[in-house]
Structure formats: structure tokens, C-alpha cells
Motif scaffolding. Structure first.
Motif, short mmCIF file in Angstrom:
data_model
loop_
_atom_site.label_atom_id
_atom_site.label_comp_id
_atom_site.label_asym_id
_atom_site.label_seq_id
_atom_site.Cartn_x
_atom_site.Cartn_y
_atom_site.Cartn_z
N LYS A 420 0.66 -1.29 0.17
CA LYS A 420 -0.05 0.14 0.02
C LYS A 420 0.89 1.39 0.02
O LYS A 420 0.41 2.46 -0.22
N GLN A 421 2.19 1.13 0.07
CA GLN A 421 2.94 2.14 0.24
C GLN A 421 3.25 2.72 -1.10
O GLN A 421 3.71 2.12 -1.99
N GLN A 422 3.38 4.15 -1.14
CA GLN A 422 3.75 4.56 -2.51
C GLN A 422 5.17 4.95 -2.50
O GLN A 422 5.62 6.19 -2.30
N SER A 423 5.85 3.97 -2.83
CA SER A 423 7.47 4.08 -2.57
C SER A 423 7.82 3.30 -3.56
O SER A 423 7.35 2.26 -4.27
N ASN A 426 8.05 -0.44 -3.43
CA ASN A 426 6.87 -1.37 -3.80
C ASN A 426 6.79 -1.61 -5.12
O ASN A 426 6.59 -0.69 -6.11
N TYR A 429 3.79 -0.05 -7.21
CA TYR A 429 4.21 1.33 -7.64
C TYR A 429 4.95 1.38 -8.45
O TYR A 429 4.90 2.42 -9.36
N TYR A 433 4.04 3.57 -11.63
CA TYR A 433 4.36 4.98 -11.49
C TYR A 433 5.34 5.47 -12.91
O TYR A 433 5.45 6.34 -13.33
N MET A 552 -0.47 9.56 -10.00
CA MET A 552 -0.50 8.51 -8.71
C MET A 552 0.04 9.69 -7.67
O MET A 552 0.66 10.59 -8.00
#
Length: 552
Positions: A420-423, A426, A429, A433, A552
Motif C-alpha cells: 500500500k506504500q507509494q514508494s 513497492n 507502485y 509509476y 499517482m
């Protein structure tokens, strides 16, 4: 694929001019060391006997013809005993941007499977309870494999085998009836073997709401049948909804009971007996699987008359082939690994080549984590065991990508918090991204009033750095990835490719200015290159059943 095809065509032409046939053992593949060129081939070694000349001499002659015949080839080196190392000119790779733009959503679609019918059967969980995360991984693998095979040109049908006959369904009926009586205050004894989940109580309560106390007046066998049918339908409805929410589609829902209704099981038994592959012993019916390498023969019908799971599986696979499928794919839990040789024996007994006609993909367990800590598998509040729970917690995108982030027969750690982390740590993501980053660039360009000039070979010639060429070559490999994933029945290859492509895009973005690159032609060339990357990322994510957001 374009590079491989182009080189093969040039080599075939050169060999034909010498009245030489294309050798079956010819290989064309990227060399282990990138410094040795883009592609390497052993064609001179395997054709030398036909040509009646030493391999290196033939390689030298082919080298001269390749350089003379095509401006797309920048260099050809002869290595070792006669290998040819081929380097393509930058213009060849730059044209990939035009190819991606022209094909759009169809870039990567192939025709290698034309004429071959494949059935992919997956999930096929007993309708005795909700789908858990293990089923979810199998669902993601099966659905993505079907998408990949279709993209490669195979005629694919997906199927869910509904185990609606046999002991487990009877236990479900008895379990619901037990809870029904308990909820109505009847004196009941807890069964020795029954389904204990909270959902069983809910199903029993639904029957109370619908039937009142009417089932208490029925004979136990009839009441159990009513409970079983109600539970089966409600659970199956839930399974269908869970799969729909997970973006998984089955073309066919095949009830096991139809095999018996159509006499398919008896027909299969008769055929096995006619081939002397089934025999009676100790009051049971046995299948002579030792004829096909199994360590012992297997029981089809027990002495008490009860069929084994193996019996209906044989009839089911016989039915699959009768429906005209050339290849059937079974996606099973890893705990079924011992079952594979028996199914191979079954297919051989049905008169099929078990290696060519049956593909079995094993799916390993998923360790569910939260904040790095493994969590207990429970349906109690705060625990996430079911597929529906996981999708509700992290979304279908993250769940599908994570299930496909490793080879299916490898264990998978799934951390609910991490995905769930936007990094950039992940992987979901990280890939999504890459697409959003390119779309953001175009939005910024539009805000500045900049519209890139149309892509032409002359404009794309500005994409000539090593970083440009690295991206271009990886874009050109996307169709090869689809072909490899389809031929090896390995859908995870697509997710591996996307992580590689996203990584190269992120590194390119960091090292190379785009909107501030300098003159308008260079800005436009780089925008077209990155737009091609975004298009391929989107196409690949679509095969995984994952969205490609613009922001995002």
C-alpha cells in the motif's frame, strides 16, 4: 523479435544463394556479454557440413554478405570457431518507437499460436467456503496465463471445475443442517467432521429466514440435500463475485455432476477396461498407472462403491479432449505435486502425448504479512485470510501484481502494508509509476504550450545515447517476452519484464533531462521514446490484469 526475424531472413537468403537449407539446430539469441553485439548465431557451424567448407570460412563469407545486404547492420564479428556476433545500427532500434506507435494496444500481439486450442482450468475450489489467498494466487496466474496465450495468438478457453459431487459437498450439507438445528435451539450433537466457519452459521440463518422450521419436519437425508444445495449456490455466487472483483473471468463453469449425468465416468471406465488398463481386485476397480511409470496402481472405485477423486478427474480430462482442445492446462496447489504423474498417466491412457497435451502449473503457498510480521490465518476481525479481504485491503491491482511477482512454484511473502506504500520499494507502485511519470511529462509539456513534432526516423535519430539505445532494445524485446511466456506457460515473465523496463525508465528520467533537454527536436525525440515505454508498460500491465494510471 523484429531483430531476430530480420537477421534470420538475411541469413536464410544468404544460405539459399548457396543452395543451402536452413539448419534445424541454428540458434539466434543475445550473447551473454553485451559487448559482443546484439545477437549471436551459430549458423555457420551447423551449416558448414552442407557447405563443405570450414565453419569459420563460411562465417567470414556470411559476414561480408550481411554487411553488404542491409544498412540496418552496423557490425558483424566472427568469433571462436565460427560464431557470428551481429550489432544493429542505431536507426534499426530507433524505428521501434514508430512500430510501437503504429501498433498501439496491439504491440506485442503475435500469431505463434494460430490454430492451437488451449483450455486453462484454474481455481476450481470446492464450493464449500469462500476463496482464500492461495486461491487468489492461482486465479491471478490462470487468468494472466490465458491473457498471455491469447496475446500470442492461441485460441483459449478458461474453465472452473465445480466439485459439486462427492463427500465434501455432503459434509457441507450436514454442517449447515447442524447449525440450522443449533440456531433453532434443537438438541444436537457436534459432528465429528464438519465446516466450522462463521459463514456456515450465516447460511443456516438464511435458511431459517427462508424456510422457518420446515426442515425439522423433513427426513434427515432430504433436509441435508436442501442445506447442501442452498450452501453450494450461495457459496458459488460468492466465489463468482470475488473473482469478478479480482478481474478474473471464466468462460465455462463446469459442474462435476454433469459428468455422471452424461454417463462420462462409466464411458471412461469402459474404455480403460477395453484397453486392459482397468481391472477389478478386492472388490475395487483399479487403474493400471504402473504401465505409465507410476509407483503403484491407483483405485478408481473403492470396495464400498465410492468413487475416488482420481476417477472423476480421468473422465473430466477425457471430456476436455473430446471437446477438441489440443492442450489442457491444470493449475493446482503445490500440495498436488504427487498427483501430476497420475494425471500424466491418465492422459497417456486416453491416447494423448502427456508431455505435449497436458501442462500442469503448481502454485505455492502465500505467507501473509502485516508490517513484516506473519499473521495468523483467520476470518476474525483484523485478520485477512480470504481473497475478498485481501482485495478490499490493498486493491485488485496490488494483489494481482504481487501474486505474479514471482514464479508460481516459489513461496511468496505478501506484506499487506508494504504493497500500500507509494514508494519505489513497492514493486506495484514502481511499475505503475513508470506509466504515470510519462503521462505527467506530457501534461507538463502541454502546460508549457509545447507539442512535440511528429515522430520520424530523422527526429528519432536524436535518441542515440547508450541510455536511449538500452531503452529502445528493451522495447523491441517485449514481443519476445510474450512469446517466451506463452511457450513456457510462465506468465510471471511479463511482470519480470515490466519491472526491468520500469527500472530503466526511472534511471533514464533521473540521468537525462527531457523537457529541459535543449533544442525542441531533442525534447520531442525523448518524449516520443518515453511515450513508447509508457505504451508498452500499459500493454504489459493489461496482460497482468493491472491498471496503468495516468496520475499517482
Amino acid at each position: 523479435m523484429r531483430a531476430t526475424t530480420h537477421l534470420r531472413e538475411l541469413l536464410e537468403k544468404a544460405l539459399a544463394a548457396r543452395d543451402l537449407a536452413w539448419p534445424e539446430k541454428t540458434t539466434i539469441e543475445p550473447p551473454r556479454d553485451k559487448a559482443h553485439g546484439d545477437l549471436a548465431t551459430n549458423v555457420a557451424l551447423v551449416a558448414s557440413k552442407q557447405a563443405k567448407m570450414p565453419p569459420r570460412q563460411l562465417a567470414e563469407a556470411l559476414r561480408e554478405e550481411l554487411l553488404a545486404a542491409a544498412g540496418d547492420i552496423a557490425a558483424v564479428d566472427v568469433a571462436g570457431p565460427g560464431f557470428l556476433n551481429v550489432t544493429f545500427a542505431p536507426a534499426f532500434w530507433q524505428r521501434t518507437v514508430l512500430e510501437v506507435a503504429a501498433a498501439g494496444d496491439d504491440y506485442g500481439r503475435l500469431s505463434i499460436g494460430a490454430g492451437t486450442r488451449i483450455q486453462v482450468e484454474f481455481v476450481s475450489a470446492n464450493p464449500t467456503g469462500p476463496l482464500h489467498i492461495g486461491h487468489g494466487r492461482g486465479a491471478a496466474v490462470g487468468d494472466t496465463l490465458a491473457r498471455v496465450l491469447r496475446a500470442a495468438g492461441f485460441d483459449v478457453e478458461t474453465e472452473y471445475y465445480i466439485n459439486d459431487a462427492g463427500r465434501q459437498m455432503r459434509i457441507l450439507g450436514m454442517s449447515i443442517l447442524y447449525r440450522y438445528r443449533e440456531l433453532l435451539g434443537e438438541p444436537v450433537t457436534e459432528p465429528e467432521d464438519y465446516y466450522r466457519g462463521e459463514y456456515v452459521k450465516e447460511l443456516a440463518q438464511e435458511l431459517i429466514d427462508r424456510e422457518g422450521m420446515a426442515l425439522l419436519d423433513l427426513p434427515e437425508g432430504k433436509a441435508t440435500d436442501v442445506c447442501r444445495l442452498h450452501g453450494e449456490q450461495r457459496i458459488l455466487d460468492g466465489i463468482k463475485k470475488d473473482l469478478q472483483d479480482f478481474r478474473v473471468r471464466h468462460d465455462v463453469w463446469f459442474p462435476e455432476s454433469t459428468l455422471f449425468a452424461a454417463g462420462a465416468v462409466d464411458r471412461t471406465f469402459a474404455e480403460l477396461k477395453a484397453k486392459n488398463l482397468a481391472y477389478d481386485k478386492d472388490g475395487a476397480l483399479w487403474f493400471a498407472t504402473t504401465n505409465f511409470g507410476d509407483d503403484k496402481d491407483r483405485v478408481l472405485v473403492k470396495s464400498g462403491g465410492e468413487l475416488t477423486y482420481f476417477a472423476s478427474d480421468i473422465a473430466y480430462h477425457d471430456d476436455k479432449f473430446r471437446r477438441g482442445f489440443d492442450i489442457v492446462v491444470d493449475i493446482l496447489g503445490a500440495d498436488h505435486h504427487g498427483y501430476v504423474p497420475r494425471m500424466k498417466a491418465c492422459v497417456a491412457a486416453l491416447g494423448r502425448d502427456p508431455e505435449a497435451s497436458l501442462k500442469v502449473i503448481l502454485v505455492q503457498l502465500v505467507n501473509l504479512l502485516k508490517g513484516g510480521e506473519q499473521i495468523a490465518m483467520s476470518t476474525r476481525a483484523g485478520k485477512f485470510e480470504t481473497l475478498a479481504d485481501v482485495v478490499a485491503e490493498v486493491g485488485a491491482d496490488a494483489a494481482r501484481f504481487m501474486f505474479l511477482s514471482r514464479k508460481s512454484d516459489s513461496h511468496l511473502d505478501f506484506d499487506l502494508d508494504a504493497v500500500k506504500q507509494q514508494s519505489m520499494d513497492n514493486p506495484v507502485y514502481y511499475v505503475q509509476y513508470a506509466h504515470a511519470r510519462v503521462k505527467s511529462l506530457f501534461a507538463k509539456a502541454a502546460e508549457r504550450g509545447f507539442s512535440p513534432a511528429p515522430a520520424t526516423p530523422e527526429l528519432l535519430a536524436r535518441c542515440d545515447t547508450s541510455e536511449d539505445l538500452e531503452l529502445l532494445k528493451l522495447l523491441e524485446q517485449y514481443p519476445d517476452t510474450i512469446a517466451a511466456a506463452a511457450r513456457s506457460f510462465s506468465p510471471h515473465l511479463v511482470s519480470f519484464y515490466l519491472r526491468d523496463l520500469a527500472g530503466k525508465l526511472h534511471r533514464y528520467y533521473t540521468a537525462n533531462p527531457v523537457l529541459t533537454a535543449g533544442d525542441d527536436a531533442l525534447v520531442a525525440a525523448r518524449l516520443h521514446l518515453l511515450n513508447a515505454v509508457a505504451a508498452v508498460v500499459k500493454n504489459g500491465l493489461r496482460l497482468l490484469g493491472v491498471s496503468a494510471p495516468d496520475k499517482m
